[in-house]
Design an enzyme around this catalytic site. Structure first.
Site: not given
Ligand code: TRP
Ligand code: ZN
Length: 877
Positions: A127, A267-269, A303-304, A307, A326
C-alpha cells in the site's frame, strides 16, 4: 525519481479499468543479490470499461524486464514498450495469460516500499502503490484478483516463507534452497499482497469464532523478542471477539499471521491474513514499554484486524476513497479501545491529537478534504485528515443515527459490498437507506477541507421559561475552496444547573443532539426554570472549533458538575488556555507574569477529590502543550509560549507542593500491574513528580533519581529520566547525564528502548538542543535508514522541541532541510513527512517566515527530488 514536474491526479477523471486480472500466480525467487519474479496473470477485458482500445498498460517501477509472453508466446520488441513506470503492450486479445519475468534488488531498496529487507528479514509493503515495484501489474485497488504465491529462498537464511492465505505445499530444492506455496481464496487488490522470508520465531495461539471455526493465530518475531508478544496476542483475541459482538463480523481464514519488522514506514499494514507490523506497534513488555506503548499496541493490532472487513472484504475503488477504510477503521479501533479501557481518557487523547495535529493541517497549505479531489503522490495522503478527521465524520454519522441504526447501516454496507471496491458515497448510502435520512448536506464534511468555527451565544427568558442557544457557523478558506457551504453539525447539548442536568425530553434524557445546518440558527429549550450553564458539543460531537463566552466561574462550575466527562475535562482546558493566553500577552508587552490564584484553587480541588478517578485527575491537571498553544495563536511566539507554560507549571508546582507530594506518595504502587487503574495511578504519580520538579523543591531531584534507579517498569523509569533531563537546575545536569548513560548501558540491546532514549534527548528543552541532536546522529545506535530512529531524533526535535528548533539564526530549519534532502534519496515517504514543520512557516513572525521559506525553497530546488517531497514543498511555498 522525477524527470518532469509531477502532475495531479483527479477524482473526476476516474474510469473503470480496461482489463481485469482474475488470477495472479507469482513465483518470487529470492537469491543472493537478485530476486526473480515470475508473474502469470489471467487477464480479461473489463465488460464495464468505457473504451474499446486494445492496448494493455501495466504499472511497473524499477523492474528489469527479462521476458514477456502472451499465452505462452514470447512477445517481440515491436509488440510492447517499457518506460520508467509503465509497460505498454499493443493489441492484446479479449482474454489471455500474460507471463512476465523481472529482476528486482530488495537489498538495495531503501524506500521500504515493494520488496525490501529489514535487517535479516525480506518483507513487502504494497500500500498504496508498492506492488508495481515487484512486478508489472494493474496496481489499482479496483482490480481484484485471486493470488497464489510461491516463495523460494535459501533454507538457512530464510527458514520461514510466508504469504497471504493458506499454506498449500512446501518442498526442498538442490543447493540448500526451499519453497512454499500459499493461496489466498479471497479476491484482493495488489496493495494487500504480502510476502515474508527470513529467520523468525513464532508464538502461536488460537481463537474460536462465533460460528465455531478454529483460527490459528501466529506472531512472528526475532527470537530475542519472544517474551514481548503476550500483549499483542491478547489484544488480537479481544479485537476478534469485539468485532463479532459489536459489528457482527467474523474472521474468514483459518490462519491469521502478524510479522514484526524493525524498518517500517508506518505503524502496521493490514495485508490479508499476513499483517506486517513495525516492531514498535506489536512488541510490549513492562521492562521495555511504557503504558502509552501498551495502549498503542492494543489499538494498532485491533486497527489492522478490523481492516479485514473495513478495507479488505470491502475495499476502496480508488485512493480518493482512502478514508472509506481508514476513517471507518480508526473509528472502530477507538470504539474498541474505549471499551477496553476508559472511554473518557480515550476520547480526550483522540481529541487532543485532532486539535493539535489535524486542526493545524486543516489550517495550513496541505489542507485537503477527507475525500480529496486531487493528489500528486498518494503516499502524502496518509494524513491526520484522512485518518482522524475521517473517523470523526463516521462518529458523527453514529451520533446522528444512534448505535442500533448505525449497526444496521454497517451490516447493510458489508453485505451489499462484500468482495467489491467501493466509494465513500456507497458507505453513506447504506447509512442513509437504513435511517431514511438525507445525507446530502452532510457530504460537505467529506468534500470541504477546513475546520468549521461554531460560535454560540445564549439567552434565558424567565417569563417564558425558555433557554435559547444561537449558533453561527463559518469555515475559513482552504486551498481547494474559498467559499464553503454550511456543514451539517450534530451538537450534543446538556443544560447543567446546581441540581444537575436538566431533563430535555419527556423521557428524561439529559442530552439532546441538536442538528445545525444553517449558517445562523437558533434552538429553543422549553420549560426551563432557572438559567442553566450549557454543556456544548458533549463528548466532542463534531470536529469544530467551538466558541462560547464562558466566564471563569461557569467553567469551574462545569468542571465540577457536568455529567459529560469529556466536557468536564474540556472546561478545565478552556480555563487554563484562557489564563495562559492572557499571560502570553503580558509576556509580549513586558508585563511581569502573575498567575491568577483561581487556577491553583481549581487544581487543588481536583487533587482533593476523594474517590476520584486518577486517570481523569491526571488528564485535568495536565496543562495544554506548547504545540496546542501554538496552534491556537494568531502569530506563534515560541519564546512567549515556552516561558509562560514553564512559569505556570512552576507556580502550580510551588503553590500546591504538599498536595503533589501527597498525590505522588498515594499513588506509589508496591508492584507493577497492567490494569487500567494501575496505569491511571502511574500517570497521576508521574504528573505529580513533574510538578514537584517544576516547583524547585530541593528533594524533588533525589525523588526523581530514586524513581529512575528503582523503577520496575518503563513508564516510571522514563518519566523520571525525562523529568531529570528537562529540569533547569544546575544540580540536575550531572544527574541527568549519569542517568542517560546508565539507561544506555542497560538497554543498548533493545532498539525500541533506544528510540525512547533518543526521544527524551531530542525533546530536551535546555539550550543547545540542535548540537545535542547532531551529536546523537553520529551515535553508533543511530541509523538513518530506520524510520523509527529518524522519527525519534529528527522528528521529535523538529516537532516537539520548539524553542530549540526555532532558534533565531535558522540553524534548526537548515538542519531539517539538510535531513529531508538526504532522506529523499533513501526514503521519499519519510522525507516528505519530516518536512511538515517547515510547511507551517506562515504562522510565525516575519524573520522566522523568511528563514523557513528559504529552506523550503532550497528543498524544492534540489535536482532529482522525489514526487513525495516535491508535492509537499511546492504546495506549501
Ligand atoms: N493501511 C495501513 C494502516 O492504516 C497504513 C499504511 C499505509 C502503511 N501505507 C503504508 C503502512 C505504508 C506502512 C507503509 O493500517
Ligand atoms: Zn488503517
Amino acid at each position: 525519481m522525477r524527470d518532469a514536474q509531477p502532475g495531479n491526479i483527479y477524482l473526476k477523471d476516474y474510469s473503470a479499468p480496461r482489463y481485469l486480472i482474475d488470477k495472479t500466480a507469482l513465483r518470487v525467487d529470492i537469491r543472493q543479490d537478485d530476486t526473480v519474479v515470475l508473474a502469470t496473470l489471467d487477464v480479461r477485458r473489463n465488460p464495464d470499461a468505457n473504451d474499446r482500445e486494445t492496448s494493455l498498460v501495466l504499472d511497473g517501477q524499477g523492474l528489469s524486464l527479462q521476458s514477456l509472453s502472451i499465452d505462452g508466446k514470447p512477445l517481440t520488441p515491436e509488440q510492447f514498450s517499457a518506460t520508467a513506470d509503465e509497460l505498454l503492450i499493443h493489441n492484446v486479445p479479449e482474454q489471455f495469460t500474460l507471463t512476465s519475468e523481472v529482476i528486482i534488488r530488495p537489498k538495495e531498496n531503501s524506500s521500504l516500499e515493494g520488496l525490501f529487507k529489514s535487517r535479516t528479514i525480506y518483507c513487502t509493503q504494497c500500500e498504496a502503490e508498492g506492488f508495481r515495484g515487484i512486478t508489472y501489474y494493474l496496481d489499482r485497488p479496483d482490480v481484484m484478483s485471486e493470488f497464489t504465491t510461491t516463495v523460494v529462498a535459501d533454507q538457512a537464511e530464510c527458514p520461514v516463507l510466508l504469504s497471504n492465505g493458506n499454506l498449500l505445499e512446501t518442498g526442498e530444492l538442490p543447493d540448500g534452497r526451499h519453497w512454499a506455496t500459499w493461496h489466498d481464496p479471497f479476491l484482493k487488490p495488489a496493495y494487500l499482497f504480502a510476502l515474508v522470508a527470513g529467520e523468525l520465531s513464532v508464538v502461536e495461539d488460537n481463537f474460536t469464532t462465533c460460528s465455531g471455526r478454529k483460527v490459528v493465530l501466529q506472531l512472528y518475531v526475532e527470537s530475542k523478542d519472544l517474551e514481548k508478544c503476550d500483549h499483542a496476542m491478547t489484544s488480537l483475541k479481544n479485537a476478534m471477539r469485539w468485532d463479532e459482538e459489536v459489528y457482527g463480523r467474523e474472521y474468514d481464514l483459518d490462519l491469521y499471521m502478524i510479522v514484526a519488522v524493525d524498518d517500517f514506514n508506518m505503524g502496521a499494514m493490514e495485508n490479508k491474513g499476513l499483517n506486517i507490523f513495525n516492531t514498535s506497534c506489536v512488541l510490549a513488555h513492562q521492562a521495555t514499554t511504557t503504558d502509552d506503548g501498551f495502549n498503542r499496541v492494543e489499538a494498532v493490532v485491533a486497527h489492522e484486524y478490523f481492516h479485514n472487513w473495513s478495507g479488505n472484504r470491502v475495499t476502496c475503488r480508488d485512493w480518493f476513497q482512502l478514508s472509506l477504510k481508514e476513517g471507518f477503521t480508526v473509528f472502530r479501533d477507538s470504539q474498541f479501545s474505549a471499551d477496553m479501557g476508559s472511554p473518557v481518557v480515550k476520547r480526550v487523547e483522540n481529541v487532543t491529537m485532532l486539535r493539535t495535529v489535524q486542526f493545524a493541517e486543516d489550517g495550513g497549505p496541505t489542507a485537503h478534504p477527507v475525500q480529496p479531489a486531487s493528489y500528486m503522490e498518494i503516499s502524502n495522503f496518509y494524513t491526520a485528515t484522512i485518518y482522524e478527521k475521517g473517523a470523526e465524520v463516521v462518529r458523527m454519522i453514529h451520533t446522528l443515527l444512534g448505535p442500533e441504526l448505525f449497526r444496521r447501516g454497517s451490516d447493510l454496507y458489508f453485505e451489499r459490498h462484500d468482495g467489491q471496491a467501493v466509494t465513500i458515497e456507497d458507505f453513506v448510502a447504506a447509512m442513509a437507506e437504513v435511517s431514511g435520512r438525507d445525507f446530502s448536506q452532510f457530504m460537505n464534511w467529506y468534500r470541504q477541507a477546513g475546520t468549521p468555527r461554531l460560535t454560540v451565544t445564549s439567552g434565558y427568558d424567565e417569563q417564558q421559561r425558555q433557554f435559547k442557544l444561537h449558533f453561527s457557523q463559518s469555515c475559513p478558506p482552504t486551498p481547494e475552496s474559498q467559499n464553503k457551504q454550511p456543514f451539517h453539525i450534530p451538537v450534543t447539548v446538556g443544560l447543567v444547573t446546581d441540581a444537575g442536568d436538566l431533563p430535555l425530553s419527556p423521557a428524561g434524557e439529559t442530552s439532546r443532539v441538536v442538528e445545525i445546518t444553517e449558517t445562523e440558527q437558533t434552538v429553543v429549550f422549553e420549560h426551563i426554570d432557572c438559567r442553566p450553564v450549557p454543556s456544548l458539543l458533549r463528548n466532542f460531537s463534531a470536529p469544530v472549533k467551538l466558541n462560547y463566552p464562558y466566564s471563569f466561574d461557569e467553567l469551574g462550575f462545569l468542571m465540577a458538575h457536568d455529567s459529560d466527562g469529556f466536557n468536564r475535562w474540556d472546561a478545565g482546558q478552556r480555563l487554563s488556555i484562557a489564563l495562559m493566553q492572557s499571560l502570553i500577552k503580558d509576556f509580549r508587552t513586558g508585563e511581569p507574569l502573575q498567575l491568577d490564584s483561581r487556577l491553583p484553587e481549581v487544581f487543588a480541588k481536583v487533587l482533593d477529590e476523594i474517590e476520584a478517578d486518577q486517570a481523569m485527575q491526571a488528564l485535568v491537571l495536565t496543562l495544554p502543550t506548547e504545540f496546542l498553544l501554538a496552534e491556537l495563536s494568531d502569530v506563534i511566539d515560541i519564546e512567549a509560549i515556552h516561558q509562560v507554560r514553564r512559569f505556570v507549571c512552576g507556580e502550580l508546582g510551588k503553590t500546591l507542593v504538599t498536595a503533589w507530594r501527597k498525590a505522588y506518595l498515594d499513588n506509589v504502587q508496591p508492584q507493577y500491574a497492567l490494569s487500567g487503574v494501575a496505569m491511571a495511578r502511574r500517570s497521576l504519580k508521574n504528573l505529580s513528580l513533574r510538578y514537584l520538579l517544576n516547583s524547585g523543591v530541593e528533594d524533588s531531584l533525589s525523588l526523581a533519581h530514586e524513581q529512575f534507579m528503582t523503577a520496575d517498569n518503563m513508564t516510571d523509569r522514563l518519566a523520571a529520566l525525562s523529568g531529570l533531563v528537562n529540569d533547569p537546575r544546575d544540580a540536575a545536569v550531572t544527574l541527568a547525564e549519569k542517568a542517560l548513560d546508565k539507561f544506555y548501558q542497560d538497554w543498548q540491546q533493545e532498539p525500541l528502548v533506544l528510540n525512547q532514549w533518543f526521544q527524551v534527548q531530542a525533546s530536551c528543552m535546555r539550550p543547545g538542543g540542535l548540537e545535542r541532536v547532531k551529536k546523537l546522529m553520529q551515535h553508533t545506535a543511530f541509523d538513518f535508514h530506520n524510520p523509527n530512529k529518524v522519527r525519534a531524533l529528527v522528528g521529535v526535535f523538529c516537532n516537539s522541541n520548539p524553542v530549540n528548533f526555532h532558534r533565531q539564526d535558522g540553524a534548526g530549519y537548515q538542519f531539517l532541510a539538510d535531513n529531508v534532502l538526504a532522506l529523499d534519496k533513501l526514503n521519499p515517504q519519510i522525507a516528505s513527512r519530516q518536512l511538515t514543520p517547515l510547511t507551517k512557516w506562515r504562522r510565525y513572525d516575519l524573520s522566522a517566515q523568511s528563514l523557513m521559506q528559504e529552506q523550503l525553497s532550497r528543498v524544492l530546488a534540489a535536482p532529482g527530488l522525489s514526487r513525495d517531497t516535491y508535492e509537499i514543498a511546492s504546495k506549501s511555498l
